[in-house]
Design an enzyme around this catalytic site. Structure first.
Site, PDB file in Angstrom:
ATOM      1  N   ASN A  85     -72.383  39.558   1.720  1.00 38.82           N
ATOM      2  CA  ASN A  85     -73.219  38.389   1.440  1.00 38.82           C
ATOM      3  C   ASN A  85     -72.401  37.102   1.428  1.00 38.82           C
ATOM      4  OD1 ASN A  85     -75.688  37.030   0.473  1.00 38.82           O
ATOM      5  ND2 ASN A  85     -74.633  36.900  -1.486  1.00 38.82           N
ATOM      6  N   GLU A 101     -76.982  33.784 -14.028  1.00 42.58           N
ATOM      7  CA  GLU A 101     -75.852  33.960 -13.105  1.00 42.58           C
ATOM      8  C   GLU A 101     -74.990  32.700 -13.187  1.00 42.58           C
ATOM      9  OE1 GLU A 101     -74.909  36.723  -9.570  1.00 42.58           O
ATOM     10  OE2 GLU A 101     -76.418  36.833 -11.146  1.00 42.58           O
ATOM     11  N   CYS A 115     -72.573  37.891 -13.038  1.00 40.63           N
ATOM     12  CA  CYS A 115     -73.919  38.203 -13.513  1.00 40.63           C
ATOM     13  C   CYS A 115     -73.932  38.469 -15.014  1.00 40.63           C
ATOM     14  CB  CYS A 115     -74.487  39.404 -12.756  1.00 40.63           C
ATOM     15  SG  CYS A 115     -73.512  40.919 -12.939  1.00 40.63           S
ATOM     16  N   TYR A 162     -65.112  43.267  -4.357  1.00 35.77           N
ATOM     17  CA  TYR A 162     -66.538  43.562  -4.606  1.00 35.77           C
ATOM     18  C   TYR A 162     -67.420  42.852  -3.567  1.00 35.77           C
ATOM     19  CZ  TYR A 162     -64.144  43.835  -9.179  1.00 35.77           C
ATOM     20  OH  TYR A 162     -63.245  44.045 -10.197  1.00 35.77           O
TER      21      TYR A 162
END
Length: 364
Positions: free
Chosen positions: A219, A354, A320, A214
């Site tokens: 990032n 988170e 998340c 994922y």
């Protein structure tokens, strides 16, 4: 749940309640004391979208309260919005109101900003966009110094580019990220940078190679790759994969192989399952995986990926959704324990939290 109130005086109280719930829910899993990473109390959100409400020649930004979803809440500003968005909102509204081609059947406005000050605005319409719209839009984009996109059904007009470039310093490096309109990017840039710092700290000294599932636009990949020998990163979204390739090149990261595969497919391939066309040319036997990094959607890890995770000495997990994180950790308890934990306040004044954990293998 009602619309959140953005009151800095309540920031610490709302955060403390979320942290207390996190610690209580995870206590049966032997959660160590989590590091807590705070958000700015105002102007932290890099993404925002608003409906446009038309009334007697006037335009207003509108939001909808989940507690009363049929009645619009008209707003003059949005305290959570990052500074570039907050500054642009009143200017955009006045300029659009003064222009018939820009105003007519405008339905929604979407903003995407960066910590480095770039801003992209998407105007969404309930009508086809023609030459008069494009001429007015070019004037607007030049006057405001923004990237501007027009969208309607089966139509998208990009005046210059459909992405912004994020840049910030991290552990002595200046990182650059292309963020594409309509693709996922982290909404709270300040907290995202803290997540990257924490993840790098947990990964230091890992050695060997990294498998990342994922990976989105890269990032975490860009930040973590220098700490490992080689990285195999997977992502399903075509636009995110394109952005990830751009971001790896922009940051001179050359030890990452990207493959567009679902997590269950890579799990099957690593377990010796069927041959996948997208894995051609990738020598899985040449990797010495020691760490698994996952940042899954709210649904968490499926059973096949949990089974794959058991094979790793270290699992770095950003979540998340604390509930699915809890379920996945519980499923791994026979082989892994929580070595470190963190809470990141990505969404102040909401119940969302988170979380990050480092899971270390405790049994063969």
């Amino acid at each position: 749940m009602s619309l959140p109130r953005f009151d800095p005086a309540e920031y610490e109280t709302q955060l403390a309640a979320k942290i207390a719930r996190f610690k209580s829910d995870f206590a049966p899993l032997d959660l160590p004391e989590p590091e807590v990473f705070r958000s700015e109390p105002l102007h932290y959100r890099l993404r925002a979208e608003f409906r446009i409400w038309h009334s007697e020649g006037r335009l207003d930004y509108a939001m909808f309260d989940p507690a009363d979803p049929k009645r619009p809440v008209l707003i003059d500003g949005f305290p959570a919005a990052a500074a570039p968005i907050a500054a642009a909102m009143p200017v955009l509204r006045e300029r659009v109101m003064a222009s018939e081609p820009l105003r007519r059947k405008l339905f929604q406005v979407e903003f995407l900003a960066t910590l480095s000050g770039e801003l992209m605005i998407s105007l969404v319409y309930h009508r086809p966009l023609e030459a008069d719209w494009e001429a007015a839009a070019r004037e607007l984009a030049a006057a405001m110094g923004v990237q501007l996109i027009g969208r309607s059904r089966k139509q998208k007009i990009v005046l210059e580019r459909d992405w912004v470039l994020e840049s910030f310093e991290l552990d002595g490096r200046t990182l650059h990220y292309q963020q594409i309109e309509g693709s996922f990017s982290q909404p709270n840039g300040g907290v995202n940078r803290q997540m990257l710092v924490w993840a790098r700290r947990q990964a230091e000294g890992s050695g060997a190679d990294l498998l990342e599932l994922y990976c989105g636009n890269g990032n975490f990949t860009v930040a973590l790759a220098p700490l490992f020998g080689k990285v195999l990163a997977t992502e399903m979204s075509k636009s995110s994969v394109r952005a990830a390739h751009y971001n790896l090149a922009a940051n001179a990261v050359d030890n990452v192989t990207m493959v567009r595969m679902a997590s269950e497919e890579i799990s099957d391939a690593l377990a010796g399952g069927r041959a996948y066309r997208r894995m051609q040319g990738i020598d899985l036997a040449g990797y010495r995986f020691g760490t698994l990094f996952v940042d899954p959607p709210r649904s968490g890890l499926d059973e096949a990926t949990v089974a794959l995770a058991r094979r790793f000495d270290r699992i770095l997990y950003i979540s998340c959704n604390p509930q699915t994180l809890h379920d996945n950790i519980a499923a791994l308890r026979d082989t892994h324990g929580i070595a470190a934990a963190a809470a990141f306040d990505q969404f102040p004044y909401t119940h969302h939290l988170e979380c990050g954990v480092l899971l270390q293998k405790t049994a063969a």
